[in-house]
Design a protein around this motif. Structure first.
Motif, mmCIF file in Angstrom:
data_model
loop_
_atom_site.group_PDB
_atom_site.id
_atom_site.type_symbol
_atom_site.label_atom_id
_atom_site.label_comp_id
_atom_site.label_asym_id
_atom_site.label_seq_id
_atom_site.Cartn_x
_atom_site.Cartn_y
_atom_site.Cartn_z
ATOM 1 N N UNK A 72 0.834 -1.195 0.000
ATOM 2 C CA UNK A 72 0.000 0.000 0.000
ATOM 3 C C UNK A 72 0.874 1.252 0.000
ATOM 4 N N UNK A 73 1.906 1.213 0.823
ATOM 5 C CA UNK A 73 2.786 2.389 0.930
ATOM 6 C C UNK A 73 3.528 2.632 -0.384
ATOM 7 N N UNK A 74 4.051 1.551 -0.981
ATOM 8 C CA UNK A 74 4.787 1.713 -2.239
ATOM 9 C C UNK A 74 3.889 2.254 -3.350
ATOM 10 N N UNK A 75 2.686 1.723 -3.403
ATOM 11 C CA UNK A 75 1.775 2.165 -4.469
ATOM 12 C C UNK A 75 1.420 3.639 -4.283
ATOM 13 N N UNK A 76 1.186 4.031 -3.023
ATOM 14 C CA UNK A 76 0.862 5.437 -2.743
ATOM 15 C C UNK A 76 2.019 6.351 -3.111
ATOM 16 N N UNK A 77 3.237 5.964 -2.733
ATOM 17 C CA UNK A 77 4.367 6.883 -2.870
ATOM 18 C C UNK A 77 5.091 6.782 -4.201
ATOM 19 N N UNK A 81 3.484 0.512 -10.557
ATOM 20 C CA UNK A 81 4.557 -0.223 -11.223
ATOM 21 C C UNK A 81 5.661 -0.596 -10.219
ATOM 22 N N UNK A 82 6.013 0.365 -9.348
ATOM 23 C CA UNK A 82 7.057 0.100 -8.345
ATOM 24 C C UNK A 82 6.612 -1.019 -7.408
ATOM 25 N N UNK A 83 5.341 -0.990 -7.005
ATOM 26 C CA UNK A 83 4.833 -2.043 -6.118
ATOM 27 C C UNK A 83 4.907 -3.398 -6.819
ATOM 28 N N UNK A 84 4.588 -3.414 -8.100
ATOM 29 C CA UNK A 84 4.634 -4.655 -8.870
ATOM 30 C C UNK A 84 6.062 -5.185 -9.001
ATOM 31 N N UNK A 85 7.013 -4.285 -9.238
ATOM 32 C CA UNK A 85 8.420 -4.712 -9.363
ATOM 33 C C UNK A 85 8.948 -5.239 -8.028
ATOM 34 N N UNK A 86 8.538 -4.575 -6.950
ATOM 35 C CA UNK A 86 8.970 -5.040 -5.625
ATOM 36 C C UNK A 86 8.443 -6.453 -5.376
ATOM 37 N N UNK A 87 7.167 -6.656 -5.661
ATOM 38 C CA UNK A 87 6.559 -7.975 -5.436
ATOM 39 C C UNK A 87 7.227 -9.047 -6.294
ATOM 40 N N UNK A 88 7.437 -8.746 -7.559
ATOM 41 C CA UNK A 88 8.038 -9.744 -8.457
ATOM 42 C C UNK A 88 9.455 -10.093 -8.023
ATOM 43 N N UNK A 89 10.227 -9.067 -7.657
ATOM 44 C CA UNK A 89 11.630 -9.319 -7.306
ATOM 45 C C UNK A 89 11.730 -10.083 -5.991
ATOM 46 N N UNK A 90 10.885 -9.753 -5.022
ATOM 47 C CA UNK A 90 10.955 -10.438 -3.726
ATOM 48 C C UNK A 90 10.453 -11.874 -3.850
ATOM 49 N N UNK A 91 9.377 -12.076 -4.630
ATOM 50 C CA UNK A 91 8.888 -13.450 -4.793
ATOM 51 C C UNK A 91 9.895 -14.276 -5.601
ATOM 52 N N UNK A 92 10.584 -13.621 -6.531
ATOM 53 C CA UNK A 92 11.629 -14.336 -7.293
ATOM 54 C C UNK A 92 12.728 -14.813 -6.347
ATOM 55 N N UNK A 93 13.015 -14.026 -5.321
ATOM 56 C CA UNK A 93 14.039 -14.428 -4.345
ATOM 57 C C UNK A 93 13.565 -15.640 -3.545
ATOM 58 N N UNK A 94 12.284 -15.633 -3.157
ATOM 59 C CA UNK A 94 11.726 -16.790 -2.432
ATOM 60 C C UNK A 94 11.885 -18.042 -3.295
#
Ligand code: FES
Length: 505
Positions: A72-77, A81-94
């Motif tokens: 929520x914070x990333x999308x607001x600020x 797109x940034x929120x989506x990249x964060x999610x993809x990169x972190x899940x890729x690490x998992x």
């Protein structure tokens, strides 16, 4: 640390030349070295103490892309797109951890589990529902749920499925062995104190030995070299953890976190004989400003009120560094960097963050930039500018310690006032000293001036350590460096016999 083997890699004994030198043997450093070793490059990991024995050895080891309320914070600020990249990169690490565990056949208690951010206060319901929607829109398997599996009532939670937990040292020690099997080198008890950038770069150990390398990665948790003033954009936090056994059939299935009561985080790990170890964290303070003892008691009480645990088996503390915009700094070290990289600022999420850093820096060294490279780039300005108020507050706090603690020249008036098992700042022969008296009554003194940038250290009674409130350096009672960014010990000072109270050292 108790349920994995110890390591004894040799110190750097002669000058060396490699393709990539990685400074720091935690999860970010070992992951980076492993990824680059797989590309055929020669790699060397240089660790000041023992690998996977700093923050990576004392983590709660959740491997997840759900970081409390980040989406929520990333999308607001910064936008969707940034929120989506964060999610993809972190899940890729998992998924990278799962893949490596599978490929190398690592026995490291790897378990899939759902991650929850929960609240007991009904007022938090809309915030959690919005976070679930933001996390789902960012691409994670997220939902707002009422049932969590916790043994106490909660109002609601964000749940993200297909996350993971593991034994971090078993995983990292296997990675280290594989680095060596692929021709890489691991050096322990090798503190790096110098970095000269060029073609090639050169790093220098405390012993005077050097390593030349085309590329250098600084992965020392808080960077021991700071070419981009990262210390103005990182806030250290000391985080306390307690753990106790409970029957496996009473252990909750997931990994949990809430921002209530400061913060509370829970997960369990396998133990023998039908038991699991409940691991609870959440009490925290800025190093040098708190006492671990009281925090441990609060955490212990919180755990016992909610879970049918046995005696508390472990208490420990680790340290996290929060960046001003809550996104790690992973990438080129500074604006002019060509062959130096940094990985830091993982907040409390260093497991996924460290693995992500390994993949990202390996890509950058190979001349590739994944879609999320700009999001984590330490040189980013746009998102940092939005955090200027945080930055100002943070630096005002550092200035307060830098100036205020100097004006408050003594914390006690004489060495004799320092009780057994206690430490205090004392003025001795015109110098500001950190004096510790052991349980037998012997006092020892070191300079109270932090060797990083000169703030005054304070005593953490619960952990018997000197801590610097400015950037989180920590020192033993003998002045040795426990945690950077400082790389040099506190200077030892003789206590005049007339001042010692009892036996002076
Ligand atoms: Fe920076 Fe002490 S850690 S001055």
């Amino acid at each position: 640390m108790e349920t994995s083997r110890t390591t004894s890699y040799p110190p750097l004994a002669e000058d060396l030349s490699v393709d990539v030198a990685v400074v720091g043997g935690g999860i970010a450093g070992l992951s980076t070295a492993w990824e680059l070793g797989r590309t055929g490059r020669t790699v060397a990991v240089l660790e000041a103490d023992r690998i996977a024995a700093g923050v990576s050895g004392y983590t709660t080891a959740k491997v997840t892309a759900l970081h409390t309320l980040v989406y929520g914070r990333l999308r607001r600020r910064q936008g969707a797109e940034a929120a989506g990249l964060y999610a993809r990169s972190q899940q890729a690490a998992v998924e990278r951890v799962a893949e490596i565990v599978d490929t190398l056949g690592i026995d490291c208690d790897f378990e899939r589990a759902s991650a929850y951010t929960y609240a007991t206060d009904p007022a938090a319901g809309p915030v959690l529902a919005a976070e679930a929607e933001a996390a789902s829109a960012a691409g994670l398997p997220a939902a707002y749920v009422k049932h969590t599996g916790l043994p106490f009532p909660v109002h609601g939670a964000v749940r993200v499925d297909h996350q993971a937990q593991f034994h971090p040292r078993k995983y990292l020690l296997a990675l280290a062995e594989d680095i060596r099997a692929n021709g890489g080198s691991i050096f322990e008890r090798t503190r790096i104190t110098g970095l000269s950038e060029g073609t090639p770069c050169r790093i220098t150990a405390e012993s005077g030995r050097t390593v030349t390398a085309r590329d250098v990665v600084v992965a020392t948790h808080y960077p021991v070299f700071d070419r981009a003033l990262l210390f103005t954009r990182l806030a250290p936090r000391r985080e306390l953890v307690v753990a106790a056994p409970l029957s496996a059939d009473q252990a909750p299935d997931g990994m949990y976190i809430t921002e209530e009561e400061g913060k509370r985080s829970v997960r369990s790990a396998p133990l023998a004989d039908g038991q699991r170890l409940l691991i609870v964290t959440g009490e925290s303070f800025t190093p040098g400003t708190g006492d671990a003892g009281a925090g441990f008691q609060r955490l212990d009480a919180w755990m016992r009120e909610r879970f049918p645990v046995g005696n508390t088996a472990y208490r420990w503390a680790a340290q996290d560094n929060d960046s001003t915009d809550h996104i790690p700094f992973v990438g080129p070290f500074h604006a002019a960097a060509r062959h130096t990289y940094v990985a830091t600022g993982f907040g409390g999420w260093g497991m996924s963050g460290g693995v992500l850093a390994g993949q990202l820096i390996a890509d950058l060294v190979q001349g590739r930039a994944p879609a999320w490279a700009a999001l984590y780039d330490p040189r980013r300005l746009k998102s940092i500018l939005k955090e200027v108020p945080t930055l100002i507050t943070q630096q005002a706090e550092v200035a307060k310690h830098f100036v205020g603690d100097r004006l408050r020249t003594t914390h006690v008036d004489s060495v004799a006032e320092v009780a057994p098992g206690e430490g205090a700042v004392v003025r001795l022969n015109g110098r500001t000293c950190a004096v510790y008296r052991d349980e037998e009554g012997s006092a020892r003194a070191v300079s109270a001036r932090c060797t990083h940038l000169g703030c005054l250290v304070s005593f953490n009674r619960g952990e018997k350590a000197w801590e610097c409130p400015c950037h989180g350096s920590r020192f033993g009672v003998d002045g040795s460096v426990l945690q950077g960014p400082a790389v040099r010990p506190l200077e030892k000072i003789d206590i005049p016999a007339s001042d010692s109270g009892r036996t002076a050292r």
